[in-house]
Write a protein that holds these residues in place. Structure first.
Motif, short mmCIF file in Angstrom:
data_model
loop_
_atom_site.label_atom_id
_atom_site.label_comp_id
_atom_site.label_asym_id
_atom_site.label_seq_id
_atom_site.Cartn_x
_atom_site.Cartn_y
_atom_site.Cartn_z
N HIS A 199 65.40 -9.38 28.87
CA HIS A 199 65.20 -10.54 28.00
C HIS A 199 63.73 -10.96 28.00
O HIS A 199 62.99 -10.69 28.94
N VAL A 200 63.34 -11.66 26.93
CA VAL A 200 62.01 -12.24 26.85
C VAL A 200 62.13 -13.76 26.87
O VAL A 200 63.16 -14.33 26.49
N PHE A 201 61.09 -14.40 27.33
CA PHE A 201 61.03 -15.86 27.38
C PHE A 201 60.48 -16.33 26.05
O PHE A 201 59.42 -15.87 25.61
N ARG A 202 61.16 -17.26 25.40
CA ARG A 202 60.79 -17.64 24.04
C ARG A 202 59.41 -18.29 23.96
O ARG A 202 58.87 -18.80 24.95
N GLY A 203 58.86 -18.25 22.77
CA GLY A 203 57.58 -18.90 22.53
C GLY A 203 57.68 -20.41 22.69
O GLY A 203 58.72 -21.01 22.39
N LEU A 204 56.62 -21.02 23.17
CA LEU A 204 56.59 -22.46 23.39
C LEU A 204 55.56 -23.12 22.50
O LEU A 204 54.49 -22.55 22.24
N THR A 205 55.86 -24.32 22.05
CA THR A 205 54.85 -25.12 21.37
C THR A 205 53.89 -25.67 22.42
O THR A 205 54.18 -25.63 23.62
N GLU A 206 52.75 -26.18 21.98
CA GLU A 206 51.80 -26.77 22.93
C GLU A 206 52.46 -27.91 23.71
O GLU A 206 52.25 -28.06 24.92
N GLU A 207 53.26 -28.71 23.00
CA GLU A 207 53.93 -29.84 23.64
C GLU A 207 54.91 -29.35 24.71
O GLU A 207 54.95 -29.88 25.83
N GLU A 208 55.69 -28.32 24.36
CA GLU A 208 56.64 -27.77 25.33
C GLU A 208 55.93 -27.17 26.52
O GLU A 208 56.33 -27.36 27.67
N GLU A 209 54.86 -26.43 26.25
CA GLU A 209 54.13 -25.78 27.33
C GLU A 209 53.59 -26.82 28.32
O GLU A 209 53.69 -26.65 29.54
N THR A 210 53.04 -27.90 27.80
CA THR A 210 52.52 -28.97 28.66
C THR A 210 53.64 -29.60 29.48
O THR A 210 53.51 -29.79 30.70
N LYS A 211 54.73 -29.91 28.83
CA LYS A 211 55.86 -30.58 29.50
C LYS A 211 56.49 -29.68 30.55
O LYS A 211 56.74 -30.10 31.68
N TYR A 212 56.74 -28.43 30.18
CA TYR A 212 57.41 -27.51 31.12
C TYR A 212 56.51 -27.15 32.29
O TYR A 212 56.96 -27.06 33.44
N ASN A 213 55.23 -26.93 32.01
CA ASN A 213 54.31 -26.62 33.11
C ASN A 213 54.19 -27.77 34.09
O ASN A 213 54.09 -27.57 35.30
N LYS A 214 54.20 -29.01 33.57
CA LYS A 214 54.10 -30.18 34.43
C LYS A 214 55.32 -30.26 35.36
O LYS A 214 55.18 -30.50 36.57
N ALA A 215 56.50 -30.01 34.81
CA ALA A 215 57.73 -30.05 35.61
C ALA A 215 57.73 -28.92 36.65
O ALA A 215 58.13 -29.12 37.80
N PHE A 216 57.27 -27.75 36.24
CA PHE A 216 57.27 -26.62 37.17
C PHE A 216 56.23 -26.80 38.26
O PHE A 216 56.46 -26.46 39.42
N GLN A 217 55.07 -27.35 37.90
CA GLN A 217 54.03 -27.61 38.89
C GLN A 217 54.53 -28.62 39.94
O GLN A 217 54.25 -28.49 41.14
N ALA A 218 55.27 -29.64 39.48
CA ALA A 218 55.83 -30.61 40.41
C ALA A 218 56.80 -29.93 41.38
O ALA A 218 56.86 -30.27 42.57
N LEU A 219 57.51 -28.94 40.88
CA LEU A 219 58.44 -28.20 41.73
C LEU A 219 57.69 -27.35 42.76
O LEU A 219 58.03 -27.37 43.95
N THR A 220 56.70 -26.63 42.32
CA THR A 220 56.03 -25.66 43.20
C THR A 220 55.07 -26.30 44.18
O THR A 220 54.85 -25.79 45.28
N THR A 221 54.49 -27.42 43.78
CA THR A 221 53.49 -28.06 44.66
C THR A 221 54.00 -29.33 45.31
O THR A 221 53.38 -29.85 46.24
N GLY A 222 55.09 -29.86 44.78
CA GLY A 222 55.60 -31.12 45.30
C GLY A 222 54.89 -32.31 44.73
O GLY A 222 55.12 -33.45 45.12
#
Length: 406
Positions: free
Chosen positions: A382-405
């Protein structure tokens, strides 16, 4: 409950153990329309605004300075095991007179982006003429106008790119990038650290108490969340915000329980080989290379699915040796040269003709399920779908909170 392995899974495991061809031929020559279509779909949709090339280019010193600097991921080019030299690069320098400074300092897309962002934002030279970024990062670089359009007059061998990769969503017409290698994301494990247990599902990584504190996931958001989505029965190409949030919650629960040792880029290999990491998300070629010294290591493409991706050549703004970089890209698009690389690094050939050369050199390739996977294996990619700039910002923020605390 652990899924019962299929006969194909057993073939996969036996082929890993046998080390058919060489330790670096696992996925060197996968072909077929099914795979090519998946590769063509990889990446994030990016819309490049028109930039003034003069603001992106530096005075090219290629004609007077026969050098170039190339940053790449570790374990991602052929190596002479005795001398640690790179045979294809040595042959390139002998053929062209261009000396290549090859640096394995690309461990993670976001980490590397953070290194070069200050210079690119300031319109300054990064000190690099070439690097290899994953599809979605290429889209981001194009959107920011931080990579230069390739001069195809210097890359006549670009005609050899696989047909279905010649025009991709994130870079229509391949104006700014050309693929270097492609591969799968799955699970690597060390049986000595798992108590002899095979790790065959993503669920095991998150919940198996025998692995507690010895599991690593990837710092690449799309790899880790994508595999979590697949385990949840969701398609990474079609997920919703709610699906993403559910995946993050599941990952956070595993982290909070102490199940996870942490998140890594390419550096998971050392810990996996030593047993400090019992199991992890891992990229196909890395584990096969590690098996040369540790044949007991295992690798699984879960029955729930796995991810497929490409890494791509790009030339950053203000590179001082752009023409030299294009001459190097052209060199690697010679099928004979690319066959030598993919026969070592275990990833998927993106150059037409490289597969045939590998098959001719060793007939065992044609029967190796790791090099020519079944339609069933391709069907679970499978491939990971394309993200809008808004989605990329939002998802990266959530993932960064997960990985770094944070």
């Amino acid at each position: 409950m652990t899924d019962r392995p299929t006969d194909r899974d057993h073939d996969f495991d036996r082929a890993l153990t046998r080390g058919l061809l060489s330790r670096r031929t696992m996925l060197a020559g996968i072909g077929g329309a099914g795979l090519a279509s998946l590769l063509a779909a990889c990446g994030t949709k990016g819309t490049a605004t028109k930039a003034d090339p003069s603001s992106q280019a530096a005075a090219d010193r290629s004609d007077t300075e026969k050098v170039l600097s190339w940053s790449n991921w570790p374990e991602y080019i052929d190596v002479n095991d005795d001398t640690q030299a790179h045979p294809t690069l040595d042959a390139f320098s002998k053929q062209t007179g261009i000396k290549v400074t090859y640096t394995e300092d690309y461990n993670d897309n976001d980490e590397f982006f953070a290194k070069v962002q200050p210079q690119l934002r300031a319109g300054a030279d990064t000190g690099r003429d070439l690097w290899c970024s994953t599809d979605w990062m290429v889209a981001k670089l194009i959107r920011l106008n931080w990579v230069q359009e390739l001069d195809k007059a210097n890359i006549p061998n670009a005609k050899n790119v696989q047909d279905t990769l010649a025009d991709v969503e994130f870079d229509p017409g391949r104006k700014f990038s050309l693929p270097w290698q492609s591969g799968f994301t799955g699970i690597g494990y060390n049986p000595k650290a798992t108590g002899g247990k095979k790790i065959e599902t993503f669920e095991q990584l998150l919940t198996d108490k025998a692995l507690k504190g010895k599991v690593t996931l990837l710092t690449e958001m799309r790899d880790t969340v994508g595999m979590a989505l697949l385990a949840m029965g969701k398609d990474p190409a079609k997920f919703t915000d709610a699906d993403f949030d559910a995946a993050i919650a599941q990952l956070a629960e595993a982290k909070e329980s102490g199940q996870l040792k942490g998140f890594t880029g390419n550096e998971y290999g050392k810990g996996l080989a030593s047993g400090d990491i019992a199991a992890c998300l891992a990229w196909t070629g890395d584990v096969v290379q590690l098996k040369a010294d540790n044949p007991s290591l295992g690798y699984t493409l879960p029955s729930t699915g796995h991810l497929i991706w490409s890494d791509n050549f790009v030339i950053p703004n203000k590179a001082k040796h752009k023409k030299n970089a294009e001459i190097l890209i052209n060199y690697f698009y010679d099928p004979k040269v690319m066959a030598q690389v993919v026969g070592y690094v275990n990833y998927i050939s993106v150059v037409k003709g490289a597969e045939d050369i590998l098959v001719a050199e060793d007939p065992d390739v044609a029967n190796n399920p790791l090099i020519f996977p079944s339609e069933e294996v391709l069907g679970r990619a499978h491939v990971f779908r394309g993200l809008t700039e808004e989605e990329e910002t939002k998802y990266n923020k959530a993932f960064q909170a997960l990985t770094t605390g944070g």
